[in-house]
Design a protein around this motif. Structure first.
Motif, PDB file in Angstrom:
ATOM      1  N   VAL A 132      14.777  42.025  49.622  1.00 55.66           N
ATOM      2  CA  VAL A 132      13.449  42.099  50.238  1.00 55.66           C
ATOM      3  C   VAL A 132      13.628  41.753  51.713  1.00 55.66           C
ATOM      4  CG1 VAL A 132      12.136  41.536  48.150  1.00 55.66           C
ATOM      5  CG2 VAL A 132      12.966  39.695  49.587  1.00 55.66           C
ATOM      6  N   ALA A 133      12.556  41.884  52.490  1.00 55.14           N
ATOM      7  CA  ALA A 133      12.697  41.687  53.935  1.00 55.14           C
ATOM      8  C   ALA A 133      13.289  40.311  54.257  1.00 55.14           C
ATOM      9  CB  ALA A 133      11.326  41.845  54.597  1.00 55.14           C
ATOM     10  N   SER A 134      12.833  39.290  53.514  1.00 54.10           N
ATOM     11  CA  SER A 134      13.228  37.921  53.865  1.00 54.10           C
ATOM     12  C   SER A 134      14.549  37.497  53.241  1.00 54.10           C
ATOM     13  CB  SER A 134      12.135  36.954  53.401  1.00 54.10           C
ATOM     14  OG  SER A 134      11.979  37.075  52.003  1.00 54.10           O
ATOM     15  N   LYS A 135      15.060  38.239  52.276  1.00 54.53           N
ATOM     16  CA  LYS A 135      16.176  37.697  51.489  1.00 54.53           C
ATOM     17  C   LYS A 135      16.914  38.778  50.697  1.00 54.53           C
ATOM     18  CE  LYS A 135      16.844  33.243  49.437  1.00 54.53           C
ATOM     19  NZ  LYS A 135      16.191  31.945  49.467  1.00 54.53           N
ATOM     20  N   HIS A 136      18.185  38.466  50.422  1.00 50.96           N
ATOM     21  CA  HIS A 136      18.985  39.299  49.528  1.00 50.96           C
ATOM     22  C   HIS A 136      19.614  38.329  48.535  1.00 50.96           C
ATOM     23  CE1 HIS A 136      21.697  42.643  48.477  1.00 50.96           C
ATOM     24  NE2 HIS A 136      22.576  41.681  48.277  1.00 50.96           N
ATOM     25  N   TYR A 137      19.392  38.525  47.248  1.00 52.26           N
ATOM     26  CA  TYR A 137      19.950  37.549  46.304  1.00 52.26           C
ATOM     27  C   TYR A 137      20.370  38.220  44.994  1.00 52.26           C
ATOM     28  CZ  TYR A 137      15.192  37.483  44.255  1.00 52.26           C
ATOM     29  OH  TYR A 137      13.991  37.825  43.687  1.00 52.26           O
ATOM     30  N   PRO A 138      21.329  37.575  44.297  1.00 51.84           N
ATOM     31  CA  PRO A 138      21.822  38.171  43.054  1.00 51.84           C
ATOM     32  C   PRO A 138      21.086  37.669  41.812  1.00 51.84           C
ATOM     33  CG  PRO A 138      23.228  36.348  43.677  1.00 51.84           C
ATOM     34  CD  PRO A 138      22.125  36.396  44.704  1.00 51.84           C
ATOM     35  N   ILE A 139      21.078  38.536  40.806  1.00 54.69           N
ATOM     36  CA  ILE A 139      20.696  38.128  39.444  1.00 54.69           C
ATOM     37  C   ILE A 139      21.976  38.280  38.622  1.00 54.69           C
ATOM     38  CG2 ILE A 139      19.241  38.635  37.453  1.00 54.69           C
ATOM     39  CD1 ILE A 139      17.407  40.268  39.332  1.00 54.69           C
ATOM     40  N   TYR A 140      22.439  37.209  38.024  1.00 53.48           N
ATOM     41  CA  TYR A 140      23.611  37.289  37.133  1.00 53.48           C
ATOM     42  C   TYR A 140      23.110  37.294  35.697  1.00 53.48           C
ATOM     43  CZ  TYR A 140      25.961  35.525  41.324  1.00 53.48           C
ATOM     44  OH  TYR A 140      26.397  35.339  42.598  1.00 53.48           O
ATOM     45  N   ILE A 141      23.719  38.129  34.879  1.00 50.79           N
ATOM     46  CA  ILE A 141      23.316  38.216  33.469  1.00 50.79           C
ATOM     47  C   ILE A 141      24.567  38.197  32.599  1.00 50.79           C
ATOM     48  CG2 ILE A 141      21.986  39.554  31.754  1.00 50.79           C
ATOM     49  CD1 ILE A 141      21.059  41.160  34.450  1.00 50.79           C
ATOM     50  N   GLY A 142      24.588  37.335  31.598  1.00 53.00           N
ATOM     51  CA  GLY A 142      25.742  37.329  30.690  1.00 53.00           C
ATOM     52  C   GLY A 142      25.661  36.182  29.707  1.00 53.00           C
ATOM     53  N   LYS A 143      26.736  36.076  28.918  1.00 54.46           N
ATOM     54  CA  LYS A 143      26.814  35.032  27.874  1.00 54.46           C
ATOM     55  C   LYS A 143      27.368  33.745  28.459  1.00 54.46           C
ATOM     56  CE  LYS A 143      29.080  35.510  23.909  1.00 54.46           C
ATOM     57  NZ  LYS A 143      30.002  36.124  22.928  1.00 54.46           N
ATOM     58  N   ASP A 144      26.891  32.609  28.018  1.00 52.28           N
ATOM     59  CA  ASP A 144      27.451  31.291  28.368  1.00 52.28           C
ATOM     60  C   ASP A 144      27.555  31.048  29.871  1.00 52.28           C
ATOM     61  OD1 ASP A 144      27.777  30.454  25.691  1.00 52.28           O
ATOM     62  OD2 ASP A 144      29.595  31.688  25.546  1.00 52.28           O
ATOM     63  N   LEU A 145      26.632  31.546  30.637  1.00 47.69           N
ATOM     64  CA  LEU A 145      26.710  31.360  32.093  1.00 47.69           C
ATOM     65  C   LEU A 145      26.447  29.909  32.505  1.00 47.69           C
ATOM     66  CD1 LEU A 145      25.115  34.585  33.637  1.00 47.69           C
ATOM     67  CD2 LEU A 145      27.356  34.211  32.644  1.00 47.69           C
ATOM     68  N   LEU A 146      25.780  29.144  31.630  1.00 42.22           N
ATOM     69  CA  LEU A 146      25.538  27.733  31.977  1.00 42.22           C
ATOM     70  C   LEU A 146      26.847  26.944  32.055  1.00 42.22           C
ATOM     71  CD1 LEU A 146      22.306  26.665  30.039  1.00 42.22           C
ATOM     72  CD2 LEU A 146      22.608  26.936  32.492  1.00 42.22           C
TER      73      LEU A 146
END
Ligand code: NAD
Ligand code: GLY
Length: 358
Positions: A9-23
């Motif tokens: 978006v204009a103010s920001k670029h950020y990732p979404i991570y998706i997967g198993k056991d990411l915590l």
């Protein structure tokens, strides 16, 4: 396998991570922290499952925690003040990072707290409900409720990252999981016919919460939402397609009383009604209405209006107007599966007659 979608978006670029056991993958989290202070905001239902797992990744940090009571009833200005007090008492500076660990209620509250504290600090979304993973955690809408209206006070404020650990869905109550699937179906209907077909084919694996299947499902939804948000961060046009079925759903939720239907259950009914109205106003095929209803019914979600609410009450709530007869409605409708549009000026009397006689 780790999937990644980017939101720009204009103010920001950020990732979404998706997967198993990411915590368990500390690097995913740590790379998005601005300094050595963190405050995790979660609730009393989510904390016993996932809080210690998250804390274990952050032992080199000043990691404070706030465990809120569970429920939409706590999405208030009072709870927001509790978050601020906690931040001040633990001497959090401008470069702190808040982490929202929970469903949409925790995400909306924490995001809004981050938008306001010291005029804006960083935050991460770690959504743990299906609804939050496919919708609430993405796109930067943050808010609290006012006694007179839901989500009335808030801000558009994007997170540094969204970390979606599909493993967290294993503890989600069945009813919450199924309600989240209504929003998933919505994405297929508004933007991706192939995805809708895929949902029909894989519904058994989805209901069994197979992690690989869920990873794909969430990835597609996040990609669709990221595309809409990128084109319309402030919800002035295209992003409104996400409201397919929601005008009916909000009226149902209000009319029946909050807590009777979960939001997703009301959305399921709303999707069916939107499809039926689309048949009349834009030649949406009858055979596709049947497909939608079949899929929703297979999940165990409702497909028809309950008879405890009159059509008059429903429509008056939809128009938010005591003199509703005078007003027309704007509805998101479908031209085909995968193609939604905004229909202005749906005639009140016409809709009333249709719903009354069907
Ligand atoms: P929720 O946050 O109330 O979570 C539902 C229930 O599941 C709660 O009892 C919660 O404690 C529990 N829970 C959460 N994760 C769990 C897990 N992994 N295991 C066991 N229990 C778990 O509800 P929701 O459906 O996630 O979100 C609804 C909220 O999101 C509403 O306030 C709505 O306004 C908001 N919302 C925001 C946006 C947005 O764009 N910001 C979009 C949609 C909805
Ligand atoms: N949940 C609708 C939106 O984010 O715009």
């Amino acid at each position: 396998m780790l999937e990644r979608i980017d939101v720009t978006v204009a103010s920001k670029h950020y990732p979404i991570y998706i997967g198993k056991d990411l915590l368990n993958q500390s690097h995913l989290i740590i790379q998005h922290l601005s300094a050595r202070q963190i405050m995790i905001v979660t609730n009393s239902s989510v904390a016993p499952y996932y809080l210690s797992k998250l804390q274990a990744q952050l032992h080199d940090y000043q990691c404070d925690t706030l465990i809120l009571p569970d429920g939409e009833a706590y999405k208030t200005l009072e709870t927001l003040a509790t978050i601020f007090t906690h931040l001040i008492e633990h001497r959090h500076h401008r470069d702190t990072t808040l982490i929202a660990l929970g469903g949409g209620v925790i995400g909306d509250l924490t995001g809004f707290a981050a938008a306001c504290y010291m005029r804006g600090v960083d935050y991460l979304q770690i959504p743990t409900t299906l609804l939050a993973q496919v919708d609430a955690a993405i796109g930067g809408k943050t808010a609290v409720n006012h006694p007179q209206a839901k989500n009335l006070i808030g801000a558009f404020y994007q997170p540094n990252a969204v970390i979606i650990d599909v493993t967290t869905l294993s503890s989600l109550p069945e009813r919450e999981f199924k309600a989240g699937l209504a929003e998933v179906i919505k994405y297929g209907l508004i933007a991706d016919a192939t995805f809708f077909n895929w949902l029909e084919l894989h519904i058994d694996n989805i209901l069994a919460r197979d992690p690989a299947t869920l990873t794909h499902l969430i990835k597609v939804c996040c990609q669709i939402k990221a595309n809409l948000v990128a084109q319309d961060e402030r919800d002035k046009g295209l992003r409104r397609l996400l409201n397919l079925g929601h005008t009916f759903a909000h009226a149902l939720e209000t009319g029946l009383g909050y807590g009777c239907y979960l939001h997703g259950e009301a959305v399921a009914v709303g999707l069916c009604l939107a499809a039926e109205v689309s048949q009349l106003l834009s030649n949406f095929p009858y055979s596709d209405i049947l497909r939608i209803k079949q899929l929703i019914a297979k999940i165990g979600l409702p497909i028809a209006l309950p008879n405890t609410l009159s059509i008059k009450q429903l429509l008056s709530l939809m128009t938010n107007d005591k003199k509703a007869k005078l007003s027309n409605l704007t509805l998101i409708l479908l031209k085909s599966i995968g193609l939604a549009y905004c229909e202005h000026n749906v005639d009140y009397q016409w809709l009333y007659n249709y719903l009354k006689c069907k």
